[in-house]
Design a protein around this motif. Structure first.
Motif, PDB file in Angstrom:
ATOM      1  N   GLY A 177       0.765  -1.206   0.045  1.00 54.70           N
ATOM      2  CA  GLY A 177      -0.055   0.016  -0.191  1.00 54.70           C
ATOM      3  C   GLY A 177       0.894   1.261   0.104  1.00 54.70           C
ATOM      4  O   GLY A 177       2.021   1.246   0.590  1.00 54.70           O
ATOM      5  N   THR A 178       0.268   2.450  -0.593  1.00 57.01           N
ATOM      6  CA  THR A 178       1.021   3.694  -0.600  1.00 57.01           C
ATOM      7  C   THR A 178       0.363   4.762   0.076  1.00 57.01           C
ATOM      8  O   THR A 178      -0.772   4.884  -0.369  1.00 57.01           O
ATOM      9  N   SER A 179       1.214   5.523   0.826  1.00 55.69           N
ATOM     10  CA  SER A 179       0.264   6.445   1.357  1.00 55.69           C
ATOM     11  C   SER A 179       1.739   7.443   1.821  1.00 55.69           C
ATOM     12  O   SER A 179       2.690   7.025   2.352  1.00 55.69           O
ATOM     13  N   SER A 219       5.979   4.989   1.520  1.00 56.72           N
ATOM     14  CA  SER A 219       5.575   6.305   1.043  1.00 56.72           C
ATOM     15  C   SER A 219       6.568   6.573   0.056  1.00 56.72           C
ATOM     16  O   SER A 219       7.881   5.957  -0.073  1.00 56.72           O
ATOM     17  N   ILE A 220       6.412   7.584  -0.885  1.00 53.55           N
ATOM     18  CA  ILE A 220       7.224   8.094  -1.728  1.00 53.55           C
ATOM     19  C   ILE A 220       7.923   9.406  -1.243  1.00 53.55           C
ATOM     20  O   ILE A 220       7.190  10.073  -0.609  1.00 53.55           O
ATOM     21  N   PRO A 221       8.985   9.515  -1.093  1.00 54.70           N
ATOM     22  CA  PRO A 221       9.813  10.675  -0.366  1.00 54.70           C
ATOM     23  C   PRO A 221       9.539  12.058  -1.058  1.00 54.70           C
ATOM     24  O   PRO A 221       9.468  12.136  -2.370  1.00 54.70           O
ATOM     25  N   SER A 228       1.563  15.493  -1.243  1.00 55.55           N
ATOM     26  CA  SER A 228       1.256  14.227  -1.633  1.00 55.55           C
ATOM     27  C   SER A 228       1.473  14.458  -3.299  1.00 55.55           C
ATOM     28  O   SER A 228       1.279  15.766  -3.562  1.00 55.55           O
ATOM     29  N   LEU A 229       1.578  13.275  -4.070  1.00 52.35           N
ATOM     30  CA  LEU A 229       1.519  13.605  -5.689  1.00 52.35           C
ATOM     31  C   LEU A 229       0.313  13.199  -6.127  1.00 52.35           C
ATOM     32  O   LEU A 229      -0.691  12.447  -5.363  1.00 52.35           O
ATOM     33  N   ASN A 230      -0.036  13.441  -7.305  1.00 53.85           N
ATOM     34  CA  ASN A 230      -1.200  12.971  -8.075  1.00 53.85           C
ATOM     35  C   ASN A 230      -1.348  11.388  -8.137  1.00 53.85           C
ATOM     36  O   ASN A 230      -0.054  10.994  -8.308  1.00 53.85           O
TER      37      ASN A 230
HETATM   38  C1  LIG Z   1      -3.468  12.551  -4.015  1.00 51.86           C
HETATM   39  S1  LIG Z   1      -3.095  11.253  -2.906  1.00 51.86           S
HETATM   40  C2  LIG Z   1      -4.133  11.187  -1.664  1.00 51.86           C
HETATM   41  C3  LIG Z   1      -3.471  12.093  -0.571  1.00 51.86           C
HETATM   42  C4  LIG Z   1      -4.246  11.671   0.888  1.00 51.86           C
HETATM   43  N1  LIG Z   1      -4.178  12.657   1.583  1.00 51.86           N
HETATM   44  C5  LIG Z   1      -3.865  10.370   1.512  1.00 51.86           C
HETATM   45  O1  LIG Z   1      -4.245  10.243   2.672  1.00 51.86           O
HETATM   46  O2  LIG Z   1      -3.160   9.452   0.977  1.00 51.86           O
HETATM   47  C6  LIG Z   1      -3.590   9.868  -3.961  1.00 51.86           C
HETATM   48  C7  LIG Z   1      -2.709   8.576  -3.633  1.00 51.86           C
HETATM   49  O3  LIG Z   1      -1.490   8.792  -4.688  1.00 51.86           O
HETATM   50  C8  LIG Z   1      -0.533   7.967  -3.682  1.00 51.86           C
HETATM   51  N2  LIG Z   1       0.254   9.051  -3.243  1.00 51.86           N
HETATM   52  C9  LIG Z   1       0.382  10.138  -3.614  1.00 51.86           C
HETATM   53  N3  LIG Z   1       1.449  10.622  -2.874  1.00 51.86           N
HETATM   54  C10 LIG Z   1       2.152  10.048  -2.208  1.00 51.86           C
HETATM   55  C11 LIG Z   1       3.566   9.663  -1.497  1.00 51.86           C
HETATM   56  N4  LIG Z   1       4.144  10.860  -1.324  1.00 51.86           N
HETATM   57  N5  LIG Z   1       3.736   8.581  -0.932  1.00 51.86           N
HETATM   58  C12 LIG Z   1       2.979   7.366  -1.100  1.00 51.86           C
HETATM   59  N6  LIG Z   1       1.989   7.373  -1.832  1.00 51.86           N
HETATM   60  C13 LIG Z   1       1.302   8.603  -2.451  1.00 51.86           C
HETATM   61  C14 LIG Z   1      -1.143   7.264  -2.601  1.00 51.86           C
HETATM   62  O4  LIG Z   1      -1.678   6.086  -3.047  1.00 51.86           O
HETATM   63  C15 LIG Z   1      -2.542   8.111  -2.371  1.00 51.86           C
HETATM   64  O5  LIG Z   1      -3.650   7.598  -1.709  1.00 51.86           O
END
Ligand SMILES: C[S@@+](CC[C@H](N)C(=O)[O-])C[C@H]1O[C@@H](n2cnc3c(N)ncnc32)[C@H](O)[C@@H]1O
Length: 251
Positions: A177-179, A219-221, A228-230
């Motif tokens: 999972g990514t967060s 996480s992605i640094p 966060s990224l799109n």
């Molecule tokens: C716009 S982000 C959602 C941000 C949201 N606040 C959250 O809690 O994840 C959409 C998705 O892109 C991934 N994502 C975006 N930036 C990330 C990061 N720096 N590290 C890991 N995953 C990221 C995650 O899967 C995230 O759920």
């Protein structure tokens, strides 16, 4: 996967002609465009034997339901996805292929889904999986943004995403999972094993149950001020890191 009845844009129509010409009922093109790209497109369509119809830009825009058609739209019959997720996984197992799957937990924006399919194709992912509820389906906008990848990457919409993740785990597919708040990072994670990369929705990220069901969170640094990224960008970063690790390419 049910494909759109109309697809548009050079890439989307070109890939459909290349991969499933029999499903192309007719291609409408803007006869006033005489540039090299259009000429090359028409030559390839003629070579594939698809029916070409001259039209004006207004008619094409009406058919496409969009002005981003580039002078090309096609009526197509749905291509049947020839397999279920289980069959796809069994096929990968049978050929000794290490699965690389992209799981999108609630991506609802068609532009994001199209971009995720495009990058999944680019990185060689075997399928994209999403929940039936709270996720975008394949429509003409998705197909256009995906630039043909909506026809090349199987898209499975499942009833219960947590159950599907558990089924993947039973097949020894590691669910990552990514967060942005996870403590482990992408670059510390072994992405060479059978893998499902799980990404969350645009606003809220992964749902709690999805998060809990994953084997590991990463996480992605992020070096700047933005948190966060799109989701499609994050998909690209993760998938290409998996590709890099698998090919042992140094960047
Ligand atoms: C716009 S982000 C959602 C941000 C949201 N606040 C959250 O809690 O994840 C959409 C998705 O892109 C991934 N994502 C975006 N930036 C990330 C990061 N720096 N590290 C890991 N995953 C990221 C995650 O899967 C995230 O759920």
């Amino acid at each position: 996967m049910s494909s759109p009845k109309v697809i548009f844009g050079f890439h989307a129509v070109g890939v459909r002609i290349k991969t499933a010409p029999a499903s192309v009922l007719e291609v409408l093109f803007d006869a006033s465009r005489r540039d090299a790209r259009m000429k090359q497109f028409i030559a390839r369509a003629q070579e594939a034997g698809v029916r070409l119809v001259e039209a004006d830009a207004l008619r094409i825009a009406k058919l496409a339901g969009s002005h981003g058609h580039q002078g090309v739209a096609a009526r197509v019959s749905p291509t049947q996805q020839s397999h279920s997720l289980d069959e796809l996984l069994e096929g990968l197992e049978a050929t000794g292929t290490v699965p690389l799957l992209l799981v999108l937990d609630g991506v609802t924006d068609p532009h994001n889904l199209g971009a995720c399919l495009r990058v999944a194709d680019g990185a060689g992912a075997h399928a994209v999986i999403a929940p039936k509820d709270h996720a975008a389906g394949i429509n003409a906008t998705v197909a256009k943004v995906a630039s043909g990848a909506a026809d090349t990457v199987p898209y499975f919409m499942v009833t219960n995403l947590a159950r599907t993740l558990n089924e993947l785990k039973e097949r020894d597919i590691w669910c990552v999972g990514t967060s942005d708040d996870a403590s482990g990072t992408l670059y510390q994670c072994d992405l060479k094993r059978p893998l499902a990369l799980v990404l969350g929705a645009e606003g809220v990220g992964m749902r709690q149950l999805t998060r809990k069901t994953c084997d590991e969170l990463i996480s992605i640094p992020m070096a700047g001020a933005v948190e966060s990224l799109n989701v499609s960008v994050a998909s690209g970063v993760c998938l290409y890191e998996a590709m890099r690790q698998r090919q042992s390419i140094s960047i």
